[in-house]
Structure formats: C-alpha cells, structure tokens
Design a protein around this motif. Structure first.
Motif, PDB file in Angstrom:
ATOM      1  N   ASN A 190      11.282 -54.285   2.608  1.00 52.03           N
ATOM      2  CA  ASN A 190       9.757 -54.252   2.529  1.00 52.03           C
ATOM      3  C   ASN A 190       9.478 -53.344   1.226  1.00 52.03           C
ATOM      4  OD1 ASN A 190       8.102 -55.394   4.273  1.00 52.03           O
ATOM      5  ND2 ASN A 190       9.142 -54.126   5.751  1.00 52.03           N
ATOM      6  N   TYR A 191      10.232 -52.239   0.894  1.00 49.76           N
ATOM      7  CA  TYR A 191      10.302 -51.563  -0.274  1.00 49.76           C
ATOM      8  C   TYR A 191      10.270 -52.169  -1.478  1.00 49.76           C
ATOM      9  CZ  TYR A 191      10.158 -47.096   2.532  1.00 49.76           C
ATOM     10  OH  TYR A 191       9.767 -45.965   3.321  1.00 49.76           O
ATOM     11  N   LEU A 192      11.488 -53.011  -1.392  1.00 53.74           N
ATOM     12  CA  LEU A 192      12.035 -53.996  -2.506  1.00 53.74           C
ATOM     13  C   LEU A 192      10.695 -54.805  -2.997  1.00 53.74           C
ATOM     14  CD1 LEU A 192      15.675 -54.536  -1.578  1.00 53.74           C
ATOM     15  CD2 LEU A 192      14.796 -53.499  -3.635  1.00 53.74           C
ATOM     16  N   ARG A 193      10.278 -55.530  -1.880  1.00 51.29           N
ATOM     17  CA  ARG A 193       9.088 -56.667  -2.183  1.00 51.29           C
ATOM     18  C   ARG A 193       7.769 -55.761  -2.722  1.00 51.29           C
ATOM     19  NH1 ARG A 193       9.983 -61.399  -0.548  1.00 51.29           N
ATOM     20  NH2 ARG A 193      11.197 -62.243   0.958  1.00 51.29           N
ATOM     21  N   LEU A 194       7.503 -54.524  -2.237  1.00 54.64           N
ATOM     22  CA  LEU A 194       6.471 -53.793  -2.786  1.00 54.64           C
ATOM     23  C   LEU A 194       6.685 -53.321  -4.075  1.00 54.64           C
ATOM     24  CD1 LEU A 194       5.637 -51.435   0.218  1.00 54.64           C
ATOM     25  CD2 LEU A 194       4.160 -53.550  -0.508  1.00 54.64           C
ATOM     26  N   ASN A 195       7.898 -53.564  -4.652  1.00 54.73           N
ATOM     27  CA  ASN A 195       8.193 -53.326  -6.275  1.00 54.73           C
ATOM     28  C   ASN A 195       8.433 -54.577  -6.814  1.00 54.73           C
ATOM     29  OD1 ASN A 195       8.191 -50.314  -6.765  1.00 54.73           O
ATOM     30  ND2 ASN A 195       9.109 -50.298  -4.767  1.00 54.73           N
TER      31      ASN A 195
END
Length: 191
Positions: free
Chosen positions: A175-180
């Motif tokens: 999720n953190y990767l996708r949010l970035n």
C-alpha cells in the motif's frame, strides 16, 4: 425479455462450466500428485519464508530512499519503521522462538540506518530464518513456547503468527508503494 428468461436461455446454450468440462475430459494429461511430505507444516513454513523473503526484500528495494520516512498518517509506522520492526521484533525474534534456536546477537536496527543498511539487515534476518527453519519438523507442533506475554502458544500457532506477520507487513508495504506511485512486487507483470 424478462431477466429470468434471458438467464434460462443463456444457461441452455452456453458451454459447460469449466469444472464440468474439465471433469468430462477425465484425467488424461493431468499432473501427477505432489509427493507426500513427512513434515507438511514445517515444509509450508519454509516455503512461506522463501516467498516472503523474496517479496519483502523486493518491496524494500523498490521504495526510494527518500520515501523511507513516508507514512500515510501520523498514527502509522513509516516505511523505515516497518523494516526495523521486521529486523528486530519480527524475523530474529519470531524465527528464533519458532525454531527453538537462539537469535543472533546484533545491534538493534533503527530508523537512522540508511535504506541500503535496512535492506541488508532485512536480508540477514531472512537468512537467519532460513537457517533456523532448516531442521524444523512437525514432531513438536503442539509443544508450548513463550512467544510474547505470559501465556504460551503452541509451536504451530507461532508458525502461523510468523507467516501472518510477514503477510501483514507486506500488505502495508504494498500500500505504501502504491500511495507513492509504485507497483508492488507481487503486482508487477512477469516476463
């Protein structure tokens, strides 16, 4: 046309559903059943360790160094904090207790370490898990072990908690990767 009538006509003229079609073909060309393991639970844990080692390290490598302090909200761990947790409380502690071997004596990781240092530490901890699990078998699954808190857990429960911890943190990282604007390792196209 009435929706019910349409469905009845569609059901009558469409080919057999896939499970029935496969069953009608019989077993010709079917793969041989997998060999039976004497230690299916320990083998499954080793397989999960290999999978989560690969994807958690890939996620840690995919996040740019300047985003390691990223956290979606103030209440959540930063990406770097997840790496620290996996290194300290996650892999070394859980794998040690599950396997019944001492954890390596390392200086605790913290968020002041660089991305490269945190990725290297993560790799070291997964190597420890791999070696710790190498001789694990299913003969002691019901054995009580102290994981955390005063109440013991069975070794089998501790194994499930360990895999659950990896899955939880990979989900966070994805999720953190996708949010970035980045695609997580398990969502990338395979060549």
């Amino acid at each position: 046309m009435q929706p019910r009538a349409f469905l009845m006509i569609a059901y009558a003229v469409l080919p057999l559903p896939l499970p029935q079609a496969l069953a009608a073909q019989g077993t010709a060309g079917a793969a041989a059943p997998a060999a039976t393991s004497a230690n299916p639970v320990a083998d499954a844990l080793r397989a999960m360790q290999q999978r989560y080692s690969r994807i958690l390290v890939a996620a840690a490598e995919a996040m740019p160094a300047d985003k390691y302090n990223y956290r979606p909200t103030p209440a959540q761990m930063s990406f770097a904090m997840i790496q620290v947790h996996l290194a300290n409380e996650g892999n070394d502690a859980l794998c040690s207790k599950v396997a019944g071997v001492p954890a390596p004596q390392r200086t605790a990781a913290d968020t002041t370490l660089s991305k490269d240092q945190l990725v290297a530490r993560l790799k070291e901890t997964f190597q420890f898990c791999e070696s710790a699990f190498a001789h694990l078998d299913d003969s002691k699954l019901s054995e009580p072990i102290q994981l955390f808190g005063p109440n013991p857990f069975s070794r089998a429960t501790a194994m499930m908690i360990t895999v659950g911890d990896w899955a939880d943190h990979y989900s966070q990282e994805a999720n953190y990767l996708r949010l970035n604007g980045l695609v997580p390792p398990t969502a990338q196209r395979r060549m």
